[in-house]
Design a protein around this motif. Structure first.
Motif, PDB file in Angstrom:
ATOM      1  N   GLY A  87      -5.960 -51.553  52.599  1.00 20.24           N
ATOM      2  CA  GLY A  87      -5.356 -51.546  53.918  1.00 20.24           C
ATOM      3  C   GLY A  87      -4.214 -52.548  54.018  1.00 20.24           C
ATOM      4  N   GLU A  88      -3.279 -52.318  54.905  1.00 17.49           N
ATOM      5  CA  GLU A  88      -2.108 -53.159  55.198  1.00 17.49           C
ATOM      6  C   GLU A  88      -0.935 -52.896  54.262  1.00 17.49           C
ATOM      7  OE1 GLU A  88      -3.419 -57.337  56.926  1.00 17.49           O
ATOM      8  OE2 GLU A  88      -4.318 -57.009  54.946  1.00 17.49           O
ATOM      9  N   VAL A  89      -1.171 -52.339  53.099  1.00 17.81           N
ATOM     10  CA  VAL A  89      -0.097 -52.089  52.129  1.00 17.81           C
ATOM     11  C   VAL A  89       0.157 -50.584  52.075  1.00 17.81           C
ATOM     12  CG1 VAL A  89       0.618 -52.299  49.722  1.00 17.81           C
ATOM     13  CG2 VAL A  89      -0.736 -54.115  50.790  1.00 17.81           C
ATOM     14  N   ASP A  90       1.401 -50.184  52.307  1.00 15.33           N
ATOM     15  CA  ASP A  90       1.701 -48.755  52.405  1.00 15.33           C
ATOM     16  C   ASP A  90       2.049 -48.137  51.049  1.00 15.33           C
ATOM     17  OD1 ASP A  90       4.061 -50.145  52.205  1.00 15.33           O
ATOM     18  OD2 ASP A  90       5.044 -49.171  53.906  1.00 15.33           O
ATOM     19  N   LYS A  91       1.206 -48.426  50.053  1.00 14.94           N
ATOM     20  CA  LYS A  91       1.450 -47.879  48.724  1.00 14.94           C
ATOM     21  C   LYS A  91       0.133 -47.723  47.964  1.00 14.94           C
ATOM     22  CE  LYS A  91       5.571 -48.126  45.921  1.00 14.94           C
ATOM     23  NZ  LYS A  91       6.663 -48.967  45.408  1.00 14.94           N
ATOM     24  N   TYR A  92       0.063 -46.642  47.193  1.00 17.94           N
ATOM     25  CA  TYR A  92      -1.064 -46.373  46.299  1.00 17.94           C
ATOM     26  C   TYR A  92      -0.623 -46.718  44.883  1.00 17.94           C
ATOM     27  CZ  TYR A  92      -3.994 -43.295  43.339  1.00 17.94           C
ATOM     28  OH  TYR A  92      -4.802 -42.780  42.351  1.00 17.94           O
ATOM     29  N   PHE A  93      -1.534 -47.318  44.101  1.00 19.11           N
ATOM     30  CA  PHE A  93      -1.206 -47.799  42.760  1.00 19.11           C
ATOM     31  C   PHE A  93      -2.119 -47.132  41.731  1.00 19.11           C
ATOM     32  CE2 PHE A  93      -0.219 -51.033  45.843  1.00 19.11           C
ATOM     33  CZ  PHE A  93       0.995 -51.559  45.436  1.00 19.11           C
ATOM     34  N   ASN A  94      -1.515 -46.611  40.661  1.00 16.28           N
ATOM     35  CA  ASN A  94      -2.319 -46.042  39.579  1.00 16.28           C
ATOM     36  C   ASN A  94      -1.574 -46.246  38.263  1.00 16.28           C
ATOM     37  OD1 ASN A  94      -3.788 -44.341  37.763  1.00 16.28           O
ATOM     38  ND2 ASN A  94      -4.574 -43.202  39.522  1.00 16.28           N
ATOM     39  N   GLU A  95      -1.932 -47.324  37.574  1.00 14.65           N
ATOM     40  CA  GLU A  95      -1.233 -47.681  36.334  1.00 14.65           C
ATOM     41  C   GLU A  95      -1.463 -46.650  35.232  1.00 14.65           C
ATOM     42  OE1 GLU A  95      -0.787 -51.503  33.285  1.00 14.65           O
ATOM     43  OE2 GLU A  95      -2.440 -51.422  34.720  1.00 14.65           O
ATOM     44  N   LYS A  96      -2.697 -46.184  35.085  1.00 14.65           N
ATOM     45  CA  LYS A  96      -2.997 -45.239  34.010  1.00 14.65           C
ATOM     46  C   LYS A  96      -2.205 -43.950  34.158  1.00 14.65           C
ATOM     47  CE  LYS A  96      -6.722 -42.826  31.608  1.00 14.65           C
ATOM     48  NZ  LYS A  96      -8.179 -42.557  31.535  1.00 14.65           N
ATOM     49  N   GLU A  97      -2.091 -43.453  35.385  1.00 12.69           N
ATOM     50  CA  GLU A  97      -1.325 -42.231  35.630  1.00 12.69           C
ATOM     51  C   GLU A  97       0.172 -42.518  35.741  1.00 12.69           C
ATOM     52  OE1 GLU A  97      -2.678 -39.427  35.333  1.00 12.69           O
ATOM     53  OE2 GLU A  97      -4.791 -39.997  35.446  1.00 12.69           O
ATOM     54  N   GLY A  98       0.537 -43.804  35.757  1.00  8.10           N
ATOM     55  CA  GLY A  98       1.946 -44.186  35.804  1.00  8.10           C
ATOM     56  C   GLY A  98       2.633 -43.805  37.095  1.00  8.10           C
ATOM     57  N   VAL A  99       1.926 -43.970  38.224  1.00  9.18           N
ATOM     58  CA  VAL A  99       2.492 -43.497  39.482  1.00  9.18           C
ATOM     59  C   VAL A  99       2.161 -44.446  40.632  1.00  9.18           C
ATOM     60  CG1 VAL A  99       0.480 -42.061  40.052  1.00  9.18           C
ATOM     61  CG2 VAL A  99       2.712 -41.449  40.965  1.00  9.18           C
ATOM     62  N   VAL A 149       2.544 -44.191  44.975  1.00  4.87           N
ATOM     63  CA  VAL A 149       2.794 -43.227  46.050  1.00  4.87           C
ATOM     64  C   VAL A 149       2.935 -43.990  47.361  1.00  4.87           C
ATOM     65  CG1 VAL A 149       1.993 -41.167  47.266  1.00  4.87           C
ATOM     66  CG2 VAL A 149       1.417 -41.479  44.844  1.00  4.87           C
ATOM     67  N   TRP A 150       4.084 -43.799  48.028  1.00  6.91           N
ATOM     68  CA  TRP A 150       4.284 -44.408  49.347  1.00  6.91           C
ATOM     69  C   TRP A 150       3.395 -43.725  50.378  1.00  6.91           C
ATOM     70  CZ3 TRP A 150       6.491 -48.861  50.196  1.00  6.91           C
ATOM     71  CH2 TRP A 150       7.517 -49.319  49.364  1.00  6.91           C
ATOM     72  N   LEU A 151       2.830 -44.536  51.279  1.00  3.01           N
ATOM     73  CA  LEU A 151       1.961 -44.032  52.337  1.00  3.01           C
ATOM     74  C   LEU A 151       2.342 -44.711  53.650  1.00  3.01           C
ATOM     75  CD1 LEU A 151      -1.318 -44.226  50.239  1.00  3.01           C
ATOM     76  CD2 LEU A 151      -0.109 -42.143  50.879  1.00  3.01           C
ATOM     77  N   TYR A 152       1.411 -44.735  54.598  1.00  7.94           N
ATOM     78  CA  TYR A 152       1.598 -45.474  55.841  1.00  7.94           C
ATOM     79  C   TYR A 152       0.585 -46.611  55.902  1.00  7.94           C
ATOM     80  CZ  TYR A 152       4.658 -41.786  57.596  1.00  7.94           C
ATOM     81  OH  TYR A 152       5.697 -40.909  57.757  1.00  7.94           O
ATOM     82  N   ARG A 153       0.998 -47.720  56.496  1.00 12.42           N
ATOM     83  CA  ARG A 153       0.101 -48.879  56.581  1.00 12.42           C
ATOM     84  C   ARG A 153      -1.139 -48.600  57.423  1.00 12.42           C
ATOM     85  NH1 ARG A 153       3.186 -54.637  57.170  1.00 12.42           N
ATOM     86  NH2 ARG A 153       5.119 -54.104  56.101  1.00 12.42           N
TER      87      ARG A 153
END
Length: 280
Positions: free
Chosen positions: A36-48, A50-54
């Motif tokens: 929560g609070e950060v508008d981004k999803y992180f996935n190092e293994k998939e190398g991606v 994704v911008w989201l909403y806070r």
């Protein structure tokens, strides 16, 4: 085939094995992170990223929230309607906003270019192109956005909502996410484990070395490092880093002059500890 649906009982399990095709489903990536609070999803293994909403919140049950492990009831049916295949793809997450206008969005990483783009329209956002297809079915407004990533991979963003929800214009929310994610993929070729915003102009920013407390990190495989600007009794997040065991060294960054609180969170968003400092 990515995954077999596990039925309770030996007989149903045997039937599932005998009718393998009907038991196939898209698997979820096990390596993604969202807080929560950060508008981004992180996935190092998939190398991606994704911008989201806070306003999105991590939650695996209930009527709203971002799910990394489970589907919402209509997700799989909607993916099938737009032709998202069950092989060579990984579901990253499925989300419903906390507040209206309500809609569903599913993000899928394509491990190879397996989307038939016939019937899709080309869209553009600040020089970044992506593809979009519109489907209306059983009172549902469905949009499938496909964003090419390199020569072989891609990212799908699937939107669906009841047509009656359109009064709140949820599609505009989705269109913005489609555009900024297409731009992100165009401009950044690699994965980033951090996120930052500023509340001062660039000439006023100071070089700073952030030295995470190793004692607060040592018992955790993953730590969410959150840095907050302090304004009296209030605080606003300005920097985030997903820290793993092989990445625990000092962090070079720029900060605005202000009071700060650095907080350490576990992967389940439980506070581990905090410390304060000032940048003059």
């Amino acid at each position: 085939m990515q995954k077999l649906i596990k039925f309770s009982g030996l007989l149903l399990g045997m039937l599932c094995l005998l009718s393998l095709f009907s038991c196939r489903t898209l698997s979820h990536s096990k390596t993604g992170y969202f807080t929560g609070e950060v508008d981004k999803y992180f996935n190092e293994k998939e190398g991606v990223n994704v911008w989201l909403y806070r306003a999105f919140q991590p939650r695996e049950d209930g009527k709203t929230g971002l799910r990394k492990e489970n589907y919402y009831p209509l997700d799989e049916r909607m993916m099938e309607l737009v032709g998202i295949k069950k092989n060579a793809n990984q579901v990253l997450f499925s989300v419903v906003p906390e507040y209206p206008p309500f809609y569903n969005m599913v993000a899928v990483k394509h491990l190879k270019n397996n989307v038939n783009l016939k019937g899709y329209n080309i869209r553009e956002y600040k020089g970044a192109n992506y593809y979009e297809k519109k489907v209306i079915s059983e009172g549902m407004d469905i949009r499938h956005v496909y964003i090419p990533k390199g020569k072989k991979e891609g990212l799908s963003l699937l939107y669906y909502a009841l047509e009656v929800e359109n009064a709140g214009n949820p599609l505009a929310k989705f269109d913005y996410l489609a555009g900024i994610n297409a731009l992100e993929i165009k401009e950044k070729e690699r994965y980033y484990p951090s996120w930052q915003i500023y509340d001062c102009e660039e000439p006023d920013r100071r070089d700073w070395i952030l030295k995470p407390d190793i004692e607060k990190l040592k018992n955790h495989e993953v730590v969410y490092l959150k840095l907050y600007d302090v304004y009296g009794a209030n605080k606003t997040i300005s920097f985030f880093k997903l820290m793993k065991k092989d990445d625990r060294g000092p962090i070079s960054l720029k900060l605005c002059p202000n009071e700060y609180i650095l907080e350490y969170y576990s992967e389940k968003d439980l506070l581990i500890g905090q410390e304060k400092f000032r940048v003059n």
